[in-house]
Design an enzyme around this catalytic site. Structure first.
Site, PDB file in Angstrom:
ATOM      1  N   LYS A 128      52.243  50.893  41.169  1.00  0.00           N
ATOM      2  CA  LYS A 128      53.630  51.838  41.066  1.00  0.00           C
ATOM      3  C   LYS A 128      53.127  53.343  41.282  1.00  0.00           C
ATOM      4  CE  LYS A 128      57.307  52.901  37.934  1.00  0.00           C
ATOM      5  NZ  LYS A 128      57.989  52.529  36.647  1.00  0.00           N
ATOM      6  N   LEU A 177      61.861  58.756  37.152  1.00  0.00           N
ATOM      7  CA  LEU A 177      61.882  57.346  36.469  1.00  0.00           C
ATOM      8  C   LEU A 177      62.691  56.648  35.431  1.00  0.00           C
ATOM      9  CD1 LEU A 177      57.850  57.488  35.436  1.00  0.00           C
ATOM     10  CD2 LEU A 177      58.789  56.665  37.646  1.00  0.00           C
ATOM     11  N   SER A 203      62.675  51.124  36.704  1.00  0.00           N
ATOM     12  CA  SER A 203      61.781  52.050  37.712  1.00  0.00           C
ATOM     13  C   SER A 203      61.017  51.542  38.637  1.00  0.00           C
ATOM     14  CB  SER A 203      61.432  53.252  37.078  1.00  0.00           C
ATOM     15  OG  SER A 203      60.380  53.059  36.128  1.00  0.00           O
ATOM     16  N   VAL A 224      59.182  51.790  29.780  1.00  0.00           N
ATOM     17  CA  VAL A 224      59.455  52.285  28.810  1.00  0.00           C
ATOM     18  C   VAL A 224      60.749  51.917  28.131  1.00  0.00           C
ATOM     19  CG1 VAL A 224      60.731  54.178  29.923  1.00  0.00           C
ATOM     20  CG2 VAL A 224      59.386  54.522  27.812  1.00  0.00           C
ATOM     21  N   GLY A 225      61.755  51.114  29.059  1.00  0.00           N
ATOM     22  CA  GLY A 225      62.916  50.433  28.401  1.00  0.00           C
ATOM     23  C   GLY A 225      63.327  49.434  29.269  1.00  0.00           C
ATOM     24  N   GLY A 226      62.506  48.841  30.154  1.00  0.00           N
ATOM     25  CA  GLY A 226      62.533  47.563  30.957  1.00  0.00           C
ATOM     26  C   GLY A 226      62.319  47.671  32.528  1.00  0.00           C
ATOM     27  N   SER A 227      61.370  48.710  32.698  1.00  0.00           N
ATOM     28  CA  SER A 227      60.993  48.935  33.987  1.00  0.00           C
ATOM     29  C   SER A 227      60.277  48.337  34.651  1.00  0.00           C
ATOM     30  CB  SER A 227      60.601  50.539  34.174  1.00  0.00           C
ATOM     31  OG  SER A 227      61.453  51.511  33.745  1.00  0.00           O
TER      32      SER A 227
END
Length: 561
Positions: A128, A177, A203, A224-227
């Site tokens: 990434k 992001l 992201s 950080v939240g599902g990326s």
């Protein structure tokens, strides 16, 4: 002053110049599913198609025995990655000569010594566009970062090279992001290869799209939240969200740096489940805590992988979370949950229901923590060029843009309010731990539930700009629980007809329900999420393998009928 638009145009020109002319194709027009194009476009040889179809364990075995050289494997995946890029717009940095030169050194070492450099010897790995590579630009979706060349590698890049891997491409991300879709002012929008009118997520959406087209055997995303998990779910992949610090992050760039209540983590994404274990085992075996002060000092635990604390993997008890108490999933997701329950019970495991606890509150707390200073973070980052901060991922917005709830829509909270949010999150983590422990009274195993299985999202990949709900993944970031993604099925209108309205939990739940049309989602992958507890990476990988084996056995039996 140079216009930010001119900077973006020049960056895209330089990216195109980095592609060998012989690898350019004429992408087909008028088709939504482009997954077959890499093998039908005529660029790859039969052997290169075989290589790029191979699982990570087979690739590593043949590379270690010299059956395939690293130059051969890297070239095959590079060609396929470039084809993928022309189809779905997934790459940022393309550095063919550099990657092949590194692969050649690995081949020479194996030929001279008879030994591999490390456990990932010769394997090309995509990264990434946060993972800095010395001498390459790292824009991370910001025009303002064009021309920002790294003076050294991120720690994880050094670790992967030490393990024998070949970093060979970097992949696109959304500006900031903080979107579950991939679009920015530098490279534009990335498409889902199964249905290009739909998102590949974010992201790490470009890792998802690239891997779905088998343009890489193993990729690294951040979460950080599902990326990591949302793109994997939307693109039919396996993936792992580790706990904070298990995989080194030092030296990578990021948004919201300094926010350390809910940490972003790097995790593997792959089309073959063997890639999860290969990646985590190799990285932690390299003792990253000696290179990154925030990396957790925990070696690969073979006993944990053998599920010694989980009945040695026999007679496990899984809990199914049918919904999160906020949004009810679409019919294909519910069918996938029922299918997994069925195959696990047939395999001798117990399955019980899981009642979500404070998931809505955890989601709101997470957004409050992110939004405390995120608007200022984006403003400061874009100020040098005047690049606009993208307000929406929607296409052709004619009225006011719909701002998704995970982007700041109001002034950030004060420092004191931030502390209170962090304290409340801490307290809920303890409450959740206690509730998990209390399930030992209903599992019949003498221990708590071994893992929770639930949706990764309430839907399969949605049309561009419509991915507006991330709580199914975000709550586990707030709790710092390890989660994996595994493929189950695909949307089938004959099996997944739209059901009559349920009792709606909220207006938003109704909105998600009304979004479903079987024909619009036809053929898209449906994946689920398996969640264990903090720092249980080895156990979660092993339990994911058990679920995948049960699904494979079920599919094999169905094929005999």
């Amino acid at each position: 002053m140079v216009l930010w638009t001119d900077l973006a145009v020049d960056k895209r020109r330089r990216q195109l110049d980095a592609i060998p002319r012989a690898w350019l194709i004429s992408p087909p027009s008028g088709i939504l599913d482009v997954t077959a194009v890499p093998e039908s476009c005529g660029l790859l040889s039969d052997e290169e198609i075989t290589i790029t179809r191979s699982s990570v364990d087979i690739l590593l075995s043949k590379l270690a025995r010299g059956v395939w050289s690293s130059v051969q494997v890297t070239t095959a995946f590079y060609k396929r990655a470039v084809v993928a890029h022309q189809l779905v717009n997934c790459l940022t940095e393309i550095f063919v000569e550099r990657a092949l030169a590194h692969a050649a050194k690995l081949d020479e070492h194996l030929k001279r010594t008879g030994q591999v450099v490390g456990p990932l010897h010769g394997l090309p790995i995509s990264l990434k566009d946060q993972l800095c590579i010395e001498g390459l630009e790292t824009t991370m979706g910001y025009v303002s970062w064009i021309g920002k060349y790294a003076d050294k590698n991120a720690v994880l890049v050094d670790v992967l090279i030490e393990c024998g891997a070949v970093p060979f491409v970097r992949t696109n991300v959304p500006q900031t992001l903080m979107w579950p879709e991939t679009f920015n002012n530098v490279f534009g929008r990335t498409l889902n290869p199964y249905r290009t009118s739909h998102t590949s997520g974010g992201s790490s959406g470009c890792e998802g799209a690239l891997l779905a087209l088998r343009g890489s055997p193993l990729g690294v995303g951040s979460d950080v939240g599902g990326s990591v998990r949302i793109p994997a779910a939307f693109c039919g992949l396996f993936a792992l969200r580790p706990s904070y610090g298990r995989i080194p992050y030092c030296g990578a760039v990021n948004s919201l740096e300094g926010q350390d209540s809910i940490l972003s983590v790097f995790g593997p994404m792959t089309a073959s489940i063997s890639g999860l274990k290969a990646f985590v085992r190799a990285v932690v075996h390299a003792k990253p805590w000696l290179k990154d002060p925030l990396a957790i000092r925990k070696k690969w635990d073979e006993e944990e992988y053998m599920l010694v604390e989980h009945g040695n993997g026999n007679g496990l008890c899984f809990a199914i979370m049918w919904d999160d108490g906020v949004v009810v999933p679409h019919p294909p997701v519910t069918r996938a949950l029922r299918k997994v329950k069925d195959v696990l019970e047939k395999a001798g495991h117990k399955v019980i229901d899981w009642t979500p606890f404070k998931h809505n509150e955890l989601g709101n707390l997470t957004r409050d923590i992110w939004n405390a200073a995120s608007a200022e973070d984006y403003k400061v980052t874009t100020a040098s060029t005047g690049e606009p901060v993208i307000p929406t991922m929607e296409l052709d917005v004619t009225g006011p843009a719909t701002i998704a709830p995970f982007r700041p829509a109001r002034p950030g909270i004060s420092a004191y309010q931030l502390w209170q949010a962090q304290k409340t999150k801490r307290d809920i983590r303890k409450e959740y731990l206690d509730r998990w422990d209390r399930t030992s009274s209903v599992t019949d195993t003498g221990r708590p539930v071994d893992a929770i299985i639930g949706p990764a999202a309430p839907y399969a990949a949605v049309p561009h700009g419509k991915n507006r709900y991330t709580n199914y993944t975000t709550v586990w970031n707030a709790l710092d629980y390890v989660s994996s993604i595994f493929p189950v099925t695909a949307v089938n209108p004959a099996l997944d007809s739209k059901k009559g309205p349920h009792i709606f939990i909220s207006d938003f739940d109704r909105e998600i329900y009304e979004q479903y049309d079987p024909e619009v989602f036809k053929g898209l992958p449906v994946c689920l999420q398996l969640t264990g507890r903090t720092l249980e990476e080895e156990a979660v990988i092993a339990m994911t393998e058990i679920v995948d084996m049960a699904l494979a056995k079920h599919a094999k039996n169905d094929a005999k009928l």
